[in-house]
Design a protein around this motif. Structure first.
Motif, PDB file in Angstrom:
ATOM      1  N   PHE A 255       0.838  -1.201   0.000  1.00  0.00           N
ATOM      2  CA  PHE A 255       0.000   0.000   0.000  1.00  0.00           C
ATOM      3  C   PHE A 255       0.870   1.248   0.000  1.00  0.00           C
ATOM      4  O   PHE A 255       1.894   1.297   0.681  1.00  0.00           O
ATOM      5  CB  PHE A 255      -0.917   0.015   1.225  1.00  0.00           C
ATOM      6  N   THR A 256       0.441   2.238  -0.743  1.00  0.00           N
ATOM      7  CA  THR A 256       1.208   3.476  -0.792  1.00  0.00           C
ATOM      8  C   THR A 256       1.001   4.291   0.486  1.00  0.00           C
ATOM      9  O   THR A 256      -0.069   4.251   1.100  1.00  0.00           O
ATOM     10  CB  THR A 256       0.805   4.327  -2.014  1.00  0.00           C
ATOM     11  N   LEU A 257       2.033   5.023   0.879  1.00  0.00           N
ATOM     12  CA  LEU A 257       1.952   5.916   2.024  1.00  0.00           C
ATOM     13  C   LEU A 257       1.560   7.334   1.600  1.00  0.00           C
ATOM     14  O   LEU A 257       1.379   8.198   2.450  1.00  0.00           O
ATOM     15  CB  LEU A 257       3.292   5.962   2.757  1.00  0.00           C
TER      16      LEU A 257
ATOM     17  N   SER B 261       8.585   3.641   1.999  1.00  0.00           N
ATOM     18  CA  SER B 261       8.788   5.086   1.981  1.00  0.00           C
ATOM     19  C   SER B 261       9.714   5.488   0.835  1.00  0.00           C
ATOM     20  O   SER B 261      10.694   4.808   0.535  1.00  0.00           O
ATOM     21  CB  SER B 261       9.390   5.545   3.315  1.00  0.00           C
ATOM     22  N   THR B 262       9.404   6.621   0.213  1.00  0.00           N
ATOM     23  CA  THR B 262      10.249   7.154  -0.859  1.00  0.00           C
ATOM     24  C   THR B 262      11.021   8.385  -0.396  1.00  0.00           C
ATOM     25  O   THR B 262      11.672   9.047  -1.195  1.00  0.00           O
ATOM     26  CB  THR B 262       9.385   7.528  -2.076  1.00  0.00           C
ATOM     27  N   SER B 263      10.947   8.700   0.892  1.00  0.00           N
ATOM     28  CA  SER B 263      11.639   9.878   1.421  1.00  0.00           C
ATOM     29  C   SER B 263      13.147   9.661   1.426  1.00  0.00           C
ATOM     30  O   SER B 263      13.619   8.530   1.618  1.00  0.00           O
ATOM     31  CB  SER B 263      11.167  10.173   2.852  1.00  0.00           C
TER      32      SER B 263
ATOM     33  N   ASP C 165      -1.462   8.247  -6.186  1.00  0.00           N
ATOM     34  CA  ASP C 165      -0.122   7.728  -6.479  1.00  0.00           C
ATOM     35  C   ASP C 165      -0.240   6.738  -7.630  1.00  0.00           C
ATOM     36  O   ASP C 165      -0.831   5.666  -7.486  1.00  0.00           O
ATOM     37  CB  ASP C 165       0.429   7.038  -5.228  1.00  0.00           C
ATOM     38  N   ARG C 166       0.293   7.094  -8.773  1.00  0.00           N
ATOM     39  CA  ARG C 166       0.168   6.259  -9.969  1.00  0.00           C
ATOM     40  C   ARG C 166       1.491   5.610 -10.365  1.00  0.00           C
ATOM     41  O   ARG C 166       1.680   5.208 -11.512  1.00  0.00           O
ATOM     42  CB  ARG C 166      -0.412   7.077 -11.127  1.00  0.00           C
ATOM     43  N   ARG C 167       2.387   5.501  -9.392  1.00  0.00           N
ATOM     44  CA  ARG C 167       3.652   4.809  -9.660  1.00  0.00           C
ATOM     45  C   ARG C 167       3.425   3.294  -9.715  1.00  0.00           C
ATOM     46  O   ARG C 167       2.499   2.768  -9.092  1.00  0.00           O
ATOM     47  CB  ARG C 167       4.670   5.094  -8.562  1.00  0.00           C
TER      48      ARG C 167
ATOM     49  N   GLY D 145      -5.242   5.486  -8.956  1.00  0.00           N
ATOM     50  CA  GLY D 145      -4.063   5.479  -8.100  1.00  0.00           C
ATOM     51  C   GLY D 145      -3.952   4.200  -7.294  1.00  0.00           C
ATOM     52  O   GLY D 145      -4.861   3.353  -7.277  1.00  0.00           O
ATOM     53  N   LEU D 146      -2.831   4.042  -6.609  1.00  0.00           N
ATOM     54  CA  LEU D 146      -2.592   2.881  -5.772  1.00  0.00           C
ATOM     55  C   LEU D 146      -3.482   2.906  -4.531  1.00  0.00           C
ATOM     56  O   LEU D 146      -3.855   3.962  -4.040  1.00  0.00           O
ATOM     57  CB  LEU D 146      -1.130   2.850  -5.318  1.00  0.00           C
ATOM     58  N   ALA D 147      -3.805   1.728  -4.025  1.00  0.00           N
ATOM     59  CA  ALA D 147      -4.519   1.634  -2.754  1.00  0.00           C
ATOM     60  C   ALA D 147      -3.620   2.180  -1.652  1.00  0.00           C
ATOM     61  O   ALA D 147      -2.418   1.912  -1.614  1.00  0.00           O
ATOM     62  CB  ALA D 147      -4.901   0.190  -2.470  1.00  0.00           C
ATOM     63  N   THR D 148      -4.191   2.956  -0.745  1.00  0.00           N
ATOM     64  CA  THR D 148      -3.415   3.585   0.322  1.00  0.00           C
ATOM     65  C   THR D 148      -3.467   2.747   1.597  1.00  0.00           C
ATOM     66  O   THR D 148      -4.300   1.846   1.741  1.00  0.00           O
ATOM     67  CB  THR D 148      -3.959   4.993   0.631  1.00  0.00           C
ATOM     68  N   ILE D 149      -2.597   3.086   2.538  1.00  0.00           N
ATOM     69  CA  ILE D 149      -2.570   2.377   3.818  1.00  0.00           C
ATOM     70  C   ILE D 149      -3.886   2.599   4.573  1.00  0.00           C
ATOM     71  O   ILE D 149      -4.301   1.741   5.368  1.00  0.00           O
ATOM     72  CB  ILE D 149      -1.355   2.838   4.662  1.00  0.00           C
TER      73      ILE D 149
END
Length: 346
Positions: free
Chosen positions: A45-47, A236-238, A52-54, A73-77
């Motif tokens: 799940f995306t944060l 995380s992408t940070s 978010d379409r990655r 977009g992606l399913a979120t947390i």
């Protein structure tokens, strides 16, 4: 006061549902929160809080996971609340010996209340958006079975449908069809109990870190993980310096249920159980050495060693918590027995 007095009242089911038997009706909104261990282990799940379409790719040893979004977009947390609610309902039914099905019929209002969401019009709108992202997100992964690697794809949920609406357009009764992958995970009891305050965590990273701590630390007094590895497991992408600050801030705020965090100067994250989990550990729960999980992988190839540990601990508790002369030897014997009983890999 009786426990039944604390349970929300059950609303009437649509007449069309009463004549069918190939689905499961979610009528236990007070069920203990449960999460499947596979999605706790991997960042599915995306944060992100914006669409978010990655395409996400995650490698863990020989396993490769690819998560592809839909145009929504992606399913979120936070979208995962829907799955947690469904898993919790199914596990409550399994524990009571009731029949289950991948197709669940639920009251949207019960889901919103159980997951600490708003029951306003905006709350219902967000719930519908969650259904859309969950059904649109696709996962492809390779799984080694019997020494042969297979690749398959599936969705987080196969389908959803609004069965009844109010005059104002709010959904009342909804049907959700879980993917075979998710349903089999639940039926094999590959789930863990979550603290109810999980739904009060608003920051996506807090939720993800709690999941990882619950999955890996469990009832151990302490568990350690490198900062870089933790960042990878959260999805995380940070940048590293930003992620480090977020973890340090999280440790200082100390808002996670069940666990405390600490970050060392060597970028090592320490996770310590507290409260009820710490008490259970102090009561004599078996403690395994640092090499136990690596040896478990050798004893039972193809199995998640943390799932094996959870199963072994559960059986130990159910058998009356007998004193173990060598907990690690007993754990590894359990792993070998489990692998032999299944004929090798599952």
């Amino acid at each position: 006061m009786r426990q039944s007095d604390l349970r929300p009242a059950r609303g009437p089911n649509p007449p069309a549902l009463a004549a069918q038997g190939d689905f499961f009706i979610c009528d236990m909104p007070w069920a203990v929160p449960k999460d499947d261990m596979a999605s706790m282990e991997h960042p599915l799940f995306t944060l992100a809080t914006r669409p978010d379409r990655r395409i996400l790719r995650y490698e863990h040893g020989p396993a490769l996971i690819e998560v592809t979004p839909s145009v929504k977009g992606l399913a979120t947390i936070h979208d995962k609340d829907v799955l947690i609610y469904c898993v919790s309902q199914l596990m409550a039914a399994v524990n009571e010996g009731r029949p289950t099905s991948p197709e669940l019929h639920l009251r949207a209002h019960d889901l919103l209340l159980a997951t600490n969401r708003e029951t306003s019009g905006d709350g219902y709108r967000r719930l519908r958006e969650a259904f859309e992202r969950l059904s649109g997100t696709r996962i492809v992964t390779n799984i080694a079975t019997g020494g042969v690697e297979s690749t398959r794809g599936f969705g987080l949920i196969d389908a959803w449908e609004i069965l009844r609406k109010t005059r104002g357009g709010r959904m009342i009764h909804v049907t959700v069809t879980l993917s075979d992958w998710m349903y089999r995970s639940v039926m094999s009891k590959s789930v863990l109990t979550l603290h109810r305050d999980y739904f009060r965590l608003r920051k996506p990273l807090e939720r993800r870190v709690y999941e990882i701590a619950r999955k890996h630390c469990g009832r151990q007094a302490e568990w350690r993980i490198g900062l870089e590895t933790l960042a990878k497991k959260t999805g995380s992408t940070s940048p590293r310096r930003v992620f480090r600050k977020m973890i340090r801030d999280m440790a200082e705020e100390d808002g996670l249920p069940d666990y405390r965090l600490a970050l060392t100067d060597a970028d090592l994250v320490l996770v310590r159980a507290r409260g009820r989990l710490a008490a259970e550990t102090a009561e004599g729960a078996p403690r395994l050495g640092p090499e136990a999980h690596a040896r478990a992988r050798e004893a039972a190839p193809g199995y998640d060693p943390y799932w094996l540990e959870a199963e072994w601990t559960r059986l130990w508790q159910a058998s009356g918590r007998p004193e173990l002369r060598s907990p690690e030897a007993a754990f590894l014997a359990f792993c070998r027995s489990r692998a032999a009983r299944a004929g090798g890999l599952e």
